[in-house]
Design a protein around this motif. Structure first.
Motif, short mmCIF file in Angstrom:
data_model
loop_
_atom_site.label_atom_id
_atom_site.label_comp_id
_atom_site.label_asym_id
_atom_site.label_seq_id
_atom_site.Cartn_x
_atom_site.Cartn_y
_atom_site.Cartn_z
N ASP A 562 0.82 -1.22 0.00
CA ASP A 562 0.00 0.00 0.00
C ASP A 562 0.85 1.26 0.00
OD1 ASP A 562 -2.28 -1.47 -0.01
OD2 ASP A 562 -2.65 -1.33 2.14
N ARG A 563 1.93 1.24 0.76
CA ARG A 563 2.78 2.43 0.84
C ARG A 563 3.51 2.68 -0.47
NH1 ARG A 563 7.77 3.50 5.10
NH2 ARG A 563 8.07 5.72 4.59
N ILE A 564 3.99 1.61 -1.11
CA ILE A 564 4.64 1.78 -2.43
C ILE A 564 3.64 2.35 -3.43
CG2 ILE A 564 5.73 0.54 -4.34
CD1 ILE A 564 6.77 -1.48 -2.33
N HIS A 565 2.43 1.82 -3.40
CA HIS A 565 1.38 2.26 -4.33
C HIS A 565 1.07 3.75 -4.13
CE1 HIS A 565 -2.16 1.98 -6.85
NE2 HIS A 565 -2.93 2.38 -5.85
N ASN A 566 0.87 4.15 -2.88
CA ASN A 566 0.52 5.55 -2.60
C ASN A 566 1.68 6.49 -2.91
OD1 ASN A 566 -2.05 4.84 -1.69
ND2 ASN A 566 -1.34 4.50 0.41
N THR A 567 2.90 6.05 -2.66
CA THR A 567 4.07 6.90 -2.95
C THR A 567 4.21 7.12 -4.45
OG1 THR A 567 5.18 6.01 -0.99
CG2 THR A 567 6.54 7.17 -2.59
N LEU A 568 4.02 6.08 -5.24
CA LEU A 568 4.10 6.22 -6.70
C LEU A 568 3.02 7.17 -7.21
CD1 LEU A 568 4.85 2.53 -7.79
CD2 LEU A 568 6.40 4.49 -7.93
N LYS A 569 1.81 7.07 -6.66
CA LYS A 569 0.73 7.97 -7.09
C LYS A 569 1.04 9.41 -6.71
CE LYS A 569 -2.96 6.09 -5.29
NZ LYS A 569 -4.41 5.88 -5.01
N MET A 570 1.75 9.60 -5.61
CA MET A 570 2.04 10.96 -5.14
C MET A 570 3.13 11.63 -5.95
SD MET A 570 3.19 12.10 -1.29
CE MET A 570 1.82 11.17 -0.60
N PHE A 571 4.17 10.88 -6.33
CA PHE A 571 5.34 11.50 -6.95
C PHE A 571 5.43 11.28 -8.46
CE2 PHE A 571 6.62 10.97 -2.49
CZ PHE A 571 6.98 12.28 -2.20
N CYS A 572 4.83 10.23 -8.99
CA CYS A 572 4.90 9.97 -10.43
C CYS A 572 3.68 10.59 -11.10
CB CYS A 572 4.97 8.47 -10.70
SG CYS A 572 6.43 7.67 -10.04
N ILE A 573 3.69 11.91 -11.20
CA ILE A 573 2.55 12.63 -11.77
C ILE A 573 2.85 13.17 -13.16
CG2 ILE A 573 1.53 13.24 -9.57
CD1 ILE A 573 2.94 15.91 -9.70
N ALA A 574 4.13 13.18 -13.55
CA ALA A 574 4.48 13.62 -14.91
C ALA A 574 4.18 12.48 -15.89
CB ALA A 574 5.95 14.01 -14.97
N GLU A 575 4.07 12.85 -17.17
CA GLU A 575 3.80 11.84 -18.19
C GLU A 575 4.97 10.87 -18.33
OE1 GLU A 575 1.11 11.20 -19.80
OE2 GLU A 575 -0.04 12.86 -18.94
N PRO A 576 4.71 9.56 -18.33
CA PRO A 576 3.40 8.94 -18.09
C PRO A 576 3.09 8.85 -16.61
CG PRO A 576 5.02 7.25 -18.54
CD PRO A 576 5.75 8.55 -18.64
N ALA A 577 1.94 9.35 -16.21
CA ALA A 577 1.55 9.35 -14.80
C ALA A 577 1.25 7.92 -14.34
CB ALA A 577 0.34 10.24 -14.59
N TYR A 578 1.52 7.67 -13.08
CA TYR A 578 1.24 6.35 -12.51
C TYR A 578 -0.27 6.20 -12.29
CZ TYR A 578 1.18 2.46 -9.21
OH TYR A 578 0.91 1.27 -8.58
N ASP A 579 -0.87 5.24 -12.99
CA ASP A 579 -2.32 5.05 -12.90
C ASP A 579 -2.69 3.57 -12.75
OD1 ASP A 579 -1.52 4.20 -15.36
OD2 ASP A 579 -3.04 5.29 -16.51
N LYS A 580 -1.78 2.79 -12.21
CA LYS A 580 -2.01 1.35 -12.11
C LYS A 580 -2.77 1.03 -10.83
CE LYS A 580 0.41 1.17 -15.79
NZ LYS A 580 -0.30 1.18 -17.07
N SER A 581 -3.43 -0.14 -10.85
CA SER A 581 -4.16 -0.58 -9.67
C SER A 581 -3.23 -1.31 -8.71
CB SER A 581 -5.31 -1.51 -10.08
OG SER A 581 -4.79 -2.73 -10.58
N LEU A 582 -3.74 -1.54 -7.51
CA LEU A 582 -2.96 -2.24 -6.49
C LEU A 582 -2.60 -3.65 -6.96
CD1 LEU A 582 -1.99 -1.28 -3.68
CD2 LEU A 582 -3.89 -2.59 -2.70
N GLN A 583 -3.57 -4.31 -7.64
CA GLN A 583 -3.31 -5.66 -8.14
C GLN A 583 -2.23 -5.66 -9.22
OE1 GLN A 583 -6.29 -4.32 -7.77
NE2 GLN A 583 -7.45 -5.63 -6.37
N GLN A 584 -2.25 -4.66 -10.10
CA GLN A 584 -1.23 -4.58 -11.15
C GLN A 584 0.16 -4.34 -10.56
OE1 GLN A 584 -3.25 -1.47 -13.40
NE2 GLN A 584 -3.57 -2.88 -15.10
N LEU A 585 0.23 -3.48 -9.55
CA LEU A 585 1.51 -3.24 -8.90
C LEU A 585 2.02 -4.51 -8.22
CD1 LEU A 585 3.80 -1.41 -7.90
CD2 LEU A 585 2.33 -0.76 -5.97
N GLN A 586 1.13 -5.23 -7.57
CA GLN A 586 1.53 -6.46 -6.91
C GLN A 586 2.05 -7.47 -7.92
OE1 GLN A 586 -1.59 -8.41 -4.72
NE2 GLN A 586 -0.15 -9.60 -3.51
#
Length: 609
Positions: A562-586
């Motif tokens: 969860d923390r990896i997922h939230n951190t990527l959503k917070m900082f990877c906002i430039a193109e290509p933005a992080y828009d993957k689901s938790l299952q895809q990240l796992q």
């Protein structure tokens, strides 16, 4: 006690194991005909003659209403009515317990077992023991279905049947939520769940594991009809237009059962949407749409004709559920097939106006009439798999001629051939038989090389067709299995000799029947795909985030998913933005673990040391 044991045995005998006929009515008729007649005589002998018209009875219970039917009894006494209700409750409870114990088998046979479901619904409405059903059925699911030995397809079929059956028993969906959660949780851990769901939605068997649905019906069409029928009876408070309708709706309101989960909303909000429940297993509709797009591309690229009526019908149904914007790329893919058919017709029509020209090879005349091209708007298709291949000279010339005529019609557009894609229809002629095959271009190229010479070593043949030796060995095994070629050891340990088989007796061993004509169709070997899978595409897209993940774990030491997922959503906002689901990240992190870049302990991810 003996009376009730005998009574229970009789109810069990009447119930039986036939789930295709209702039994509750016959049990109630037997109660009226036998036990009640006996009790009427017994109570009359004991002097119990108080009836409802006698004001001295002092009856103040809900039994005050006169029973409707007592065969042979004009005026039942209060005691007889009480015995009737006691016996009926005992019969309902006995039948309920029998059906709950066999509910897994009943749902397997659904919809043929609908009468047993209706009986169980009436029993539960009388006894109110729904929690017994939930506990027993969940236990059966975990023991008989949610095991490694059950295929994902079988689990999904059982899940759909469970939804349909429990919707009859409990239209509010309260108990379905409790029963369905273990199934959904288990399916999320299976890698082929998405593919199986998409196949079920589009394969034309009506979602029935035995394939006994209406011919041509897919599960999606069935769900669409089901949704339309529910719309005719459902109502929504958000669209009330007058006070009269609001009053009617208020009068219809009922509280949820005590077992209901308050976070799920009331019975007027909770709707049993089978497709929505399937999507909830996956996590998001985008993942389902992407998987469908890959499967559609595979199907279209392996078509030998331009018949896409069923695919268009499926797409229109998917657009109803997921919206047109989500299905736009799939629509462009189908339009490519329609445009290809039109272009192909125009090119062949232009040939009819010219003198016949052909390319001679081995005494056979090859013309553009034997070639049908599928012209792709490649930016809208999933990535296609490239494979080196040296087509026969005559076929290469045929493709060049087609591309030239296409350029004349569609100037300035030009064709770039994907030579390893498509299908080839072959007719192989032997002295005593003729066989027809539908194969991939690589398979056709391999077997056509045996026109030049009847025997090849694997290394020489691989060089001739332009493929690696391991690829050649995988593909040529098809011809060996069909008895067209025979394999023998070569001069070197890693080299093999393949020779054409001419004698019919040799092919009989491999399952080819005797006769002048054999038609066999062939799908590409398992694991050989023409389009990159969703997992491969995800892996490629997620590669850019690998350095971020490595950097985070270097700085923090360990992190939860969860923390990896939230951190990527917070900082990877430039193109290509992080828009993957938790299952895809796992799934991506599991890949990094398999590559020994990461490791996981107690739910925390670490860098591999």
């Amino acid at each position: 006690m003996f009376f009730f044991l005998s009574y229970q045995t009789k109810v069990q005998m009447l119930a039986g194991d036939d789930y295709r006929t209702p039994v509750l009515g016959s049990i109630k008729e037997w109660i009226q005909a036998v036990p009640l007649q006996f009790l009427y005589a017994l109570l009359g002998y004991l002097g119990d003659s108080v009836n409802y018209k006698d004001p001295s009875s002092g009856l103040k219970s809900p039994l005050a209403s006169l029973p409707s039917c007592y065969p042979g009894i004009d005026m039942p006494s209060e005691g007889l009515v009480r015995w009737q209700l006691r016996l009926e409750y005992f019969a309902y409870e006995t039948l309920q317990d029998l059906r709950i114990a066999k509910l897994f088998d009943i749902i397997v046979d659904y919809p043929d077992s609908s009468p047993a479901i209706e009986d169980l619904k009436q029993c539960l409405a009388y006894t109110g023991q729904h929690s017994k059903l939930v506990d027993s059925f969940i236990s059966s699911l975990r023991y008989r279905l949610l095991t490694a030995g059950a295929s994902t397809n079988d689990i999904l079929h059982q899940y759909i049947s469970t939804i349909k059956a429990l919707r009859i028993i409990d239209p509010t969906g309260v108990f379905l939520e409790a029963v369905g959660e273990p199934i959904r949780e288990y399916l999320r851990r299976r890698k082929d769940t998405i593919k199986c769901i998409v196949t079920m939605l589009t394969d034309g068997t009506g979602g029935n594991a035995a394939g006994t649905g209406n011919t041509g019906d897919s599960l999606l069409e069935e769900l669409n009809r089901d949704a339309e029928s529910q719309e005719t009876v459902d109502f929504d408070d958000d669209f009330i237009t007058d006070d009269k309708q609001a009053w009617i709706n208020a009068m219809r309101w009922e509280p949820d059962p005590v077992d209901a989960d308050p976070s799920r909303g009331g019975r007027n909000i909770r709707k049993i949407d089978i497709l929505g429940m399937m999507v909830s297993i996956i996590g998001s509709k985008d993942q389902l749409v992407n998987e469908y797009r890959v499967m559609l591309a595979e199907k279209l690229l392996n078509k030998s004709e331009y018949d896409i009526d069923s695919e268009i019908r499926t797409l229109e149904l998917l657009k109803i559920h997921f919206g047109e914007s989500s299905m736009q790329r799939c629509e462009i893919m189908l339009n490519d097939l329609i445009g290809s058919k039109r272009t192909n017709t125009n090119i062949k029509a232009s040939l009819a106006k010219l003198p016949h020209t052909g390319i001679e090879q081995g005494g056979s005349d090859m013309s553009l009439d034997v070639l049908d091209a599928t012209i792709l708007s490649l930016n809208f298709w999933p990535p296609v798999q490239a494979e080196p291949i040296n087509l026969p000279v005559a076929v290469d010339q045929l493709l060049s001629d087609y591309a030239r005529r296409f350029h004349e019609i569609k100037t300035p557009r030009k064709l770039l051939w994907k030579k390893n894609l498509g299908v080839v229809k072959l007719e192989l002629q032997f002295e005593d038989r003729t066989l027809q095959f539908t194969v991939s271009p690589m398979h056709a190229t391999i077997i056509l090389k045996f026109q030049e010479q009847t025997s090849w070593t694997s290394k020489n043949l691989a060089a001739a067709v332009g493929a690696p030796v391991d690829t050649l060995n995988r593909r040529i095994s098809f011809w060996v299995s069909k008895g067209i070629l025979v394999e023998s050891p070569g001069p070197e340990g890693d080299d093999h000799i393949f020779t054409v088989v001419d004698e019919m007796t040799d092919t009989n061993r491999n399952g080819l029947g005797r006769g002048a004509f054999e038609e066999l169709s062939m799908a590409d070997e398992e694991g050989e795909r023409t389009v990159a899978s969703v997992e491969e595409q995800l892996r490629k897209e997620m590669t850019i985030y690998e350095k971020f993940i490595i950097g985070m774990l270097t700085n923090f030491g360990s992190m939860a998913l969860d923390r990896i997922h939230n951190t990527l959503k917070m900082f990877c906002i430039a193109e290509p933005a992080y828009d993957k689901s938790l299952q895809q990240l796992q799934s991506f992190l599991d890949g990094l673990i398999s590559e020994e870049k990461l490791e996981m302990r107690d739910g925390m991810y670490f860098l591999k040391k």
